[in-house]
Design an enzyme around this catalytic site. Structure first.
Site, PDB file in Angstrom:
ATOM      1  N   LYS A  79      -0.157   8.671 -10.180  1.00  0.00           N
ATOM      2  CA  LYS A  79      -1.090   7.859  -9.390  1.00  0.00           C
ATOM      3  C   LYS A  79      -2.208   7.340 -10.291  1.00  0.00           C
ATOM      4  O   LYS A  79      -2.673   8.057 -11.183  1.00  0.00           O
ATOM      5  CB  LYS A  79      -1.657   8.737  -8.263  1.00  0.00           C
ATOM      6  CG  LYS A  79      -2.552   8.000  -7.273  1.00  0.00           C
ATOM      7  CD  LYS A  79      -2.932   8.912  -6.103  1.00  0.00           C
ATOM      8  CE  LYS A  79      -3.849   8.235  -5.107  1.00  0.00           C
ATOM      9  NZ  LYS A  79      -4.190   9.107  -3.955  1.00  0.00           N
ATOM     10  N   SER A 154      -3.409   7.428   0.713  1.00  0.00           N
ATOM     11  CA  SER A 154      -3.609   6.484  -0.353  1.00  0.00           C
ATOM     12  C   SER A 154      -2.588   6.546  -1.480  1.00  0.00           C
ATOM     13  O   SER A 154      -2.484   5.616  -2.277  1.00  0.00           O
ATOM     14  CB  SER A 154      -5.004   6.701  -0.943  1.00  0.00           C
ATOM     15  OG  SER A 154      -5.077   7.985  -1.559  1.00  0.00           O
ATOM     16  N   SER A 178      -3.722  12.169   1.776  1.00  0.00           N
ATOM     17  CA  SER A 178      -3.088  11.106   0.983  1.00  0.00           C
ATOM     18  C   SER A 178      -1.825  11.464   0.234  1.00  0.00           C
ATOM     19  O   SER A 178      -1.176  10.583  -0.336  1.00  0.00           O
ATOM     20  CB  SER A 178      -4.088  10.536  -0.010  1.00  0.00           C
ATOM     21  OG  SER A 178      -4.939   9.655   0.671  1.00  0.00           O
TER      22      SER A 178
HETATM   23  N1  GLN Z   1      -6.951   8.427   4.640  1.00  0.00           N
HETATM   24  C1  GLN Z   1      -8.016   9.275   4.203  1.00  0.00           C
HETATM   25  C2  GLN Z   1      -9.191   8.451   3.762  1.00  0.00           C
HETATM   26  O1  GLN Z   1      -9.101   7.292   3.849  1.00  0.00           O
HETATM   27  C3  GLN Z   1      -7.535  10.209   3.169  1.00  0.00           C
HETATM   28  C4  GLN Z   1      -7.517   9.651   1.818  1.00  0.00           C
HETATM   29  C5  GLN Z   1      -7.095  10.628   0.787  1.00  0.00           C
HETATM   30  O2  GLN Z   1      -6.582  11.699   1.080  1.00  0.00           O
HETATM   31  N2  GLN Z   1      -7.342  10.251  -0.456  1.00  0.00           N
HETATM   32  O3  GLN Z   1     -10.181   8.952   3.328  1.00  0.00           O
END
Ligand code: GLN
Length: 495
Positions: A79, A154, A178
């Site tokens: 990532k 994400s 995410s």
């Molecule tokens: N969807 C969550 C957010 O927008 C989690 C994101 C994540 O785990 N990086 O913060």
């Protein structure tokens, strides 16, 4: 059967016995990428030549009988928020354009020590803020199961990468879901380790008390294999825990007897799509048929998870992202050409302001504003402090639950992959994607998403297991039991 449809665990064995070379394996993945990446857009940076050179070196070393690492010759996608020396690291943000880290994140260093082949960097929501990968400033990634749909986020690039057969292993990061949410939406396995299990050194911080790096793979054995390489104490990260790393690889195929699973009834409320509900219920029945006992438990504070998370995560983000000011990394606005809103503003302040205004996307700005507001004098007690107290209560809910059960079982997401653009105008709808995942981050427990079904529209469904901190061994073994009894993990999209 093509080599890319085999697990990394099988590929590793074939590499060992000489049935396969790393150059052949890497080439097979690169060919799949060449033919499909233009439709999926999982990568923001591909290291084709370096990957082939590294594969060649591993083959040569193997032929010479040299000792090799645990992932020798196996491609891994990373990532784009994990620093890799000499390789652009952008967090899919304009503000980091041109930033080339001078060091490796601990997990990247560990992959290198394990002789893995770093094949490329995957797309993500900007600074890992989002649930659809649509917040990337670079491109929108498609879900390989339906190219009109989002892959989740994400870590959507990493999830799409595994589902599309671009790599057998990938790294994601999970601050509120995410890893698990995109894994569920792409029909793969995603494991969020306990807080402190994997070093965060070199992970570009979003919310430091919640962030964890973890494996995204095609099956449970591969998750065990990758976690084995990543886990462990690191003196570079003061929050990394000095807790023994179990033999995940060795143990993963051993079933657990006398397993007790906890079901939280509140998870099955109105918001849950009917098809997800029935697949998760079916997964629970599979566990029962394998001898597990099901207990209904209460998590009285879980319903405050989203509200708590969306205070704490933005607060920490507003502080962490203060370092991106145009002076230290990436994009810098030219103060002489940028707008001069205030006449009293000096050139330096104008440079900071305009670099941040042009460098950050809307969602990142929204979080910075929310976090700055909640931390400001007069509001701190009402928001941030209150959220910390609720966070403690959520942890207590977990502690109480794990007195009665080994693991919790439930949905990962309330709905399956949605169409691109469907929720972009509605941040609250997007935040609700995290309903079943954020509590694990708030409490620091581990969670895994494993494939457990397909909707009528042919979109993947995941089931989530959660364990007490540092019980990844149990989590993986229980996940493997389900995988062994079903074939959902073998489904791959045709696209
Ligand atoms: N969807 C969550 C957010 O927008 C989690 C994101 C994540 O785990 N990086 O913060």
């Amino acid at each position: 059967m093509s080599i890319i449809s085999k697990s990394a665990t099988q590929q590793r064995e074939m590499l060992r016995t000489g049935e396969l070379t790393s150059v052949e394996l890497t080439t097979a993945y690169l060919e799949q990428i060449k033919s499909r990446e233009s439709a999926v857009k999982a990568f923001v940076h591909l290291d084709e030549q370096q990957a082939l050179d590294a594969a060649q070196q591993i083959d040569t070393r193997r032929a010479a009988g040299e000792p090799l690492g645990d992932l020798a010759g196996i491609p891994v996608a990373v990532k784009d928020n994990l620093c890799s020396e000499g390789v652009p690291t952008t967090c899919a943000s304009k503000i980091l354009s041109g930033f080339i880290p001078p060091y490796d994140a601990t997990v990247v260093a560990k992959l290198k020590t394990a002789d893995a082949i770093l094949i490329g960097r995957t797309n993500m929501d900007e600074f890992a803020m989002g649930s659809s990968t649509e917040n990337s400033s670079i491109q929108v990634t498609s879900n390989p199961w339906n190219l009109q749909c989002i892959p989740g986020g994400s870590s959507g690039g990493s999830a799409a990468c595994i589902a599309a057969g671009f790599a057998p292993l990938a790294l994601g990061s999970d601050t509120g879901g995410s890893i698990r949410q995109p894994a569920a939406l792409c029909g793969i396995v995603g494991l969020k380790p306990s807080y402190g299990r994997v070093s965060r050194y070199g992970l570009v911080a979003f919310a430091s008390s919640l962030d964890q790096i973890g494996p995204m793979t095609g099956n449970v054995e591969d998750a065990a294999l990758l976690l084995q390489v990543l886990a462990g104490h690191d003196s570079h990260d003061s929050t990394s825990a000095d807790v023994t790393v179990d033999g995940y690889v060795e143990n993963v195929t051993q079933p657990l007897s006398g397993l007790t699973l906890g079901v939280v009834d509140e998870h099955y409320g109105d918001g849950l799509e009917a098809e997800i509900k029935s697949s998760v219920e079916e997964a629970i029945r599979v566990y029962e048929s394998l001898g597990a006992t099901i207990k209904h438990i209460e998590m009285p504070h879980a319903s405050y998870g989203i509200a708590t998370y969306y205070i704490i995560a933005p607060c920490e983000a507003s502080s962490n992202l203060a370092r991106f000011d145009g002076a230290h990394y990436g994009h810098r606005a030219d103060p002489s050409t940028s707008d001069q809103t205030s006449t009293s503003e000096d050139a330096l302040t104008r440079m900071y302001r305009s670099s941040r205004a042009a460098g950050f996307g809307d969602e990142v700005k929204r979080r910075i504003m929310l976090g700055t507001y909640a931390l400001s004098e007069g509001y701190y007690d009402a928001f941030y402090l209150k959220a910390l107290k609720v966070r403690r209560l959520i942890r207590q809910d977990y502690d109480n639950a794990f007195k009665d059960v080994d693991l919790l079982i439930g949905p990962v997401t309330a709905c399956s992959a949605f169409k691109q653009g469907e929720k972009t105008a509605d941040p609250m709808a997007m935040y609700m994607e995290d309903l079943f995942t954020v509590t694990a981050n708030l409490a620091g427990v581990a969670g895994i998403s494993i494939p457990c079904g397909l909707t009528d529209a042919g979109l993947p469904i995941g089931v989530q297991l959660q364990s007490a901190p540092f019980q990844e061994d149990k989590l993986l073994r229980a996940a493997y039991m389900f995988q062994h009894a079903t074939d959902w993990h073998q489904r791959r999209p045709e696209f």
